[in-house]
Scaffold this motif. Structure first.
Motif, PDB file in Angstrom:
ATOM      1  N   LEU A 111       0.939  -1.293   0.071  1.00  0.00           N
ATOM      2  CA  LEU A 111      -0.133   0.186  -0.097  1.00  0.00           C
ATOM      3  C   LEU A 111       0.731   1.153   0.003  1.00  0.00           C
ATOM      4  O   LEU A 111       0.555   2.453  -0.480  1.00  0.00           O
ATOM      5  N   ARG A 112       2.185   1.145   0.640  1.00  0.00           N
ATOM      6  CA  ARG A 112       2.980   2.503   0.606  1.00  0.00           C
ATOM      7  C   ARG A 112       3.573   2.580  -0.703  1.00  0.00           C
ATOM      8  O   ARG A 112       3.644   3.672  -1.130  1.00  0.00           O
ATOM      9  N   THR A 113       3.728   1.366  -1.429  1.00  0.00           N
ATOM     10  CA  THR A 113       4.318   1.359  -2.944  1.00  0.00           C
ATOM     11  C   THR A 113       3.227   1.901  -3.792  1.00  0.00           C
ATOM     12  O   THR A 113       3.603   2.794  -4.674  1.00  0.00           O
ATOM     13  N   ASP A 114       1.941   1.441  -3.692  1.00  0.00           N
ATOM     14  CA  ASP A 114       0.910   2.084  -4.467  1.00  0.00           C
ATOM     15  C   ASP A 114      -0.379   2.327  -3.606  1.00  0.00           C
ATOM     16  O   ASP A 114      -1.031   1.225  -3.554  1.00  0.00           O
ATOM     17  N   PRO A 115      -0.806   3.348  -3.191  1.00  0.00           N
ATOM     18  CA  PRO A 115      -2.007   3.612  -2.488  1.00  0.00           C
ATOM     19  C   PRO A 115      -3.259   3.222  -2.996  1.00  0.00           C
ATOM     20  O   PRO A 115      -4.254   2.998  -2.657  1.00  0.00           O
ATOM     21  N   ASN A 116      -3.081   3.131  -4.428  1.00  0.00           N
ATOM     22  CA  ASN A 116      -4.371   2.620  -5.352  1.00  0.00           C
ATOM     23  C   ASN A 116      -4.878   1.175  -5.018  1.00  0.00           C
ATOM     24  O   ASN A 116      -6.015   0.647  -5.565  1.00  0.00           O
ATOM     25  N   GLN A 117      -4.044   0.205  -4.249  1.00  0.00           N
ATOM     26  CA  GLN A 117      -4.230  -0.812  -3.944  1.00  0.00           C
ATOM     27  C   GLN A 117      -5.119  -1.133  -2.891  1.00  0.00           C
ATOM     28  O   GLN A 117      -5.368  -2.247  -2.464  1.00  0.00           O
ATOM     29  N   ILE A 118      -5.676  -0.299  -2.272  1.00  0.00           N
ATOM     30  CA  ILE A 118      -6.378  -0.291  -1.156  1.00  0.00           C
ATOM     31  C   ILE A 118      -7.419  -1.488  -1.132  1.00  0.00           C
ATOM     32  O   ILE A 118      -7.793  -2.034  -0.170  1.00  0.00           O
ATOM     33  N   ALA A 119      -8.392  -1.282  -2.275  1.00  0.00           N
ATOM     34  CA  ALA A 119      -9.269  -2.188  -2.522  1.00  0.00           C
ATOM     35  C   ALA A 119      -9.083  -3.578  -2.722  1.00  0.00           C
ATOM     36  O   ALA A 119      -9.761  -4.540  -2.643  1.00  0.00           O
ATOM     37  N   TRP A 120      -7.867  -3.710  -2.802  1.00  0.00           N
ATOM     38  CA  TRP A 120      -7.193  -5.056  -3.351  1.00  0.00           C
ATOM     39  C   TRP A 120      -6.420  -5.723  -2.196  1.00  0.00           C
ATOM     40  O   TRP A 120      -5.470  -6.471  -2.519  1.00  0.00           O
ATOM     41  N   ARG A 121      -6.395  -5.077  -1.105  1.00  0.00           N
ATOM     42  CA  ARG A 121      -5.700  -5.823  -0.074  1.00  0.00           C
ATOM     43  C   ARG A 121      -6.738  -6.361   1.116  1.00  0.00           C
ATOM     44  O   ARG A 121      -7.430  -6.963   0.805  1.00  0.00           O
ATOM     45  N   ILE A 122      -6.795  -5.723   2.437  1.00  0.00           N
ATOM     46  CA  ILE A 122      -7.360  -6.327   3.630  1.00  0.00           C
ATOM     47  C   ILE A 122      -8.891  -5.585   3.589  1.00  0.00           C
ATOM     48  O   ILE A 122      -8.831  -4.306   3.691  1.00  0.00           O
ATOM     49  N   ARG A 123      -9.812  -6.640   3.596  1.00  0.00           N
ATOM     50  CA  ARG A 123     -10.998  -6.274   3.917  1.00  0.00           C
ATOM     51  C   ARG A 123     -11.605  -6.790   5.295  1.00  0.00           C
ATOM     52  O   ARG A 123     -11.405  -8.032   5.198  1.00  0.00           O
ATOM     53  N   VAL A 124     -11.633  -6.231   6.305  1.00  0.00           N
ATOM     54  CA  VAL A 124     -12.379  -6.786   7.463  1.00  0.00           C
ATOM     55  C   VAL A 124     -13.914  -7.034   7.164  1.00  0.00           C
ATOM     56  O   VAL A 124     -14.418  -6.446   6.758  1.00  0.00           O
ATOM     57  N   ILE A 125     -14.274  -8.351   7.960  1.00  0.00           N
ATOM     58  CA  ILE A 125     -15.575  -8.584   7.869  1.00  0.00           C
ATOM     59  C   ILE A 125     -16.295  -8.216   9.235  1.00  0.00           C
ATOM     60  O   ILE A 125     -15.868  -8.611  10.241  1.00  0.00           O
ATOM     61  N   VAL A 126     -17.128  -7.271   9.032  1.00  0.00           N
ATOM     62  CA  VAL A 126     -18.048  -6.567  10.152  1.00  0.00           C
ATOM     63  C   VAL A 126     -19.314  -7.139  10.377  1.00  0.00           C
ATOM     64  O   VAL A 126     -20.152  -7.171   9.238  1.00  0.00           O
ATOM     65  N   GLU A 127     -19.738  -7.790  11.436  1.00  0.00           N
ATOM     66  CA  GLU A 127     -21.043  -8.231  11.652  1.00  0.00           C
ATOM     67  C   GLU A 127     -21.894  -7.101  11.996  1.00  0.00           C
ATOM     68  O   GLU A 127     -21.636  -6.385  12.981  1.00  0.00           O
ATOM     69  N   ARG A 128     -22.892  -6.847  10.920  1.00  0.00           N
ATOM     70  CA  ARG A 128     -23.770  -5.469  11.296  1.00  0.00           C
ATOM     71  C   ARG A 128     -24.342  -5.392  12.502  1.00  0.00           C
ATOM     72  O   ARG A 128     -24.668  -4.363  13.355  1.00  0.00           O
ATOM     73  N   ALA A 129     -25.019  -6.541  12.852  1.00  0.00           N
ATOM     74  CA  ALA A 129     -25.696  -6.645  14.003  1.00  0.00           C
ATOM     75  C   ALA A 129     -24.944  -6.305  15.529  1.00  0.00           C
ATOM     76  O   ALA A 129     -25.479  -5.518  16.405  1.00  0.00           O
ATOM     77  N   SER A 130     -23.691  -6.557  15.529  1.00  0.00           N
ATOM     78  CA  SER A 130     -22.954  -6.089  16.717  1.00  0.00           C
ATOM     79  C   SER A 130     -21.961  -5.112  16.535  1.00  0.00           C
ATOM     80  O   SER A 130     -21.044  -4.649  17.322  1.00  0.00           O
ATOM     81  N   ASN A 131     -21.642  -4.814  15.264  1.00  0.00           N
ATOM     82  CA  ASN A 131     -20.611  -3.643  14.771  1.00  0.00           C
ATOM     83  C   ASN A 131     -19.055  -4.339  15.220  1.00  0.00           C
ATOM     84  O   ASN A 131     -18.211  -3.579  15.739  1.00  0.00           O
ATOM     85  N   THR A 132     -18.950  -5.435  15.057  1.00  0.00           N
ATOM     86  CA  THR A 132     -17.652  -6.188  15.484  1.00  0.00           C
ATOM     87  C   THR A 132     -16.999  -7.006  14.217  1.00  0.00           C
ATOM     88  O   THR A 132     -17.654  -7.573  13.422  1.00  0.00           O
ATOM     89  N   ILE A 133     -15.786  -6.855  14.228  1.00  0.00           N
ATOM     90  CA  ILE A 133     -14.996  -7.540  13.276  1.00  0.00           C
ATOM     91  C   ILE A 133     -15.130  -9.259  13.549  1.00  0.00           C
ATOM     92  O   ILE A 133     -14.905  -9.549  14.877  1.00  0.00           O
ATOM     93  N   VAL A 134     -15.552  -9.984  12.591  1.00  0.00           N
ATOM     94  CA  VAL A 134     -15.625 -11.351  12.848  1.00  0.00           C
ATOM     95  C   VAL A 134     -14.519 -12.000  11.930  1.00  0.00           C
ATOM     96  O   VAL A 134     -14.423 -13.281  12.004  1.00  0.00           O
TER      97      VAL A 134
END
Length: 184
Positions: free
Chosen positions: A60-83
């Protein structure tokens, strides 16, 4: 702080990209601060804690345009918690392949979250230019991930990557799957 790409949303989940600042704080182990930065709770069994995320940060430091191509946390909507998280290893390579990996917190397993989150990310990938296939490396002893990969349309190849079996899903299957409203 950088601009966070749009979330991928499902009925029960939000798939949220981590920014370089978020990854830095996770690497430093300051979970309270990353919770403030993202607005989500990171439980003690979050798979991103204690994992070497420095190579994602370097990309990401090399190419900031890669953000969507890296880590996506999965958030449970009901609890607003990373699962858990769905991690891409960067944009398509020269052959048009995108590598994907997934992981869920222990207490979030067997609820369909991995299938739901992975299916949604695969739908997103299918809409991106330059993608010919998606691959995953799955150890022989990881039966849960093998079943998920099969359910998502991946096929085990005769190849290996980083000394682990390589599974692939081609673009034709991705596009066909993306046409359905819910591949999961």
């Amino acid at each position: 702080m950088g601009q966070r790409p749009l979330n991928i949303e499902t009925e029960r989940l939000l798939l949220v990209c981590l920014l370089p600042e978020d990854i830095e704080v996770l690497i430093a182990g300051d979970v309270k601060r990353v919770a403030i930065q993202t607005g989500f709770t990171f439980p003690p069994d979050d798979p991103n804690r204690g994992v070497d995320l420095s190579w994602h940060l370097k990309g990401l430091r090399t190419d900031p345009n890669q953000i969507a191509w890296r880590i996506r946390v999965i958030v449970e909507r009901a609890s607003n918690t990373i699962v858990g998280s769905i991690n891409l290893k960067g944009p398509p390579n020269a052959d048009g392949d995108v590598e994907i990996g997934w992981g869920l917190n222990e207490n979030a397993r067997r609820k369909g979250y991995a299938t739901e989150a992975s299916g949604a990310v695969l739908n997103w990938i299918a809409q991106q230019p330059g993608v010919n296939s998606v691959s995953a490396i799955i150890p022989d002893d990881n039966n849960h991930s093998q079943r998920l990969a099969t359910k998502l349309g991946f096929i085990r190849t005769a190849e290996s990557r980083r000394n682990l079996p390589l599974w692939k899903c081609d673009r034709n299957f991705l596009v066909k799957t993306a046409c359905r409203s819910k591949p999961w």
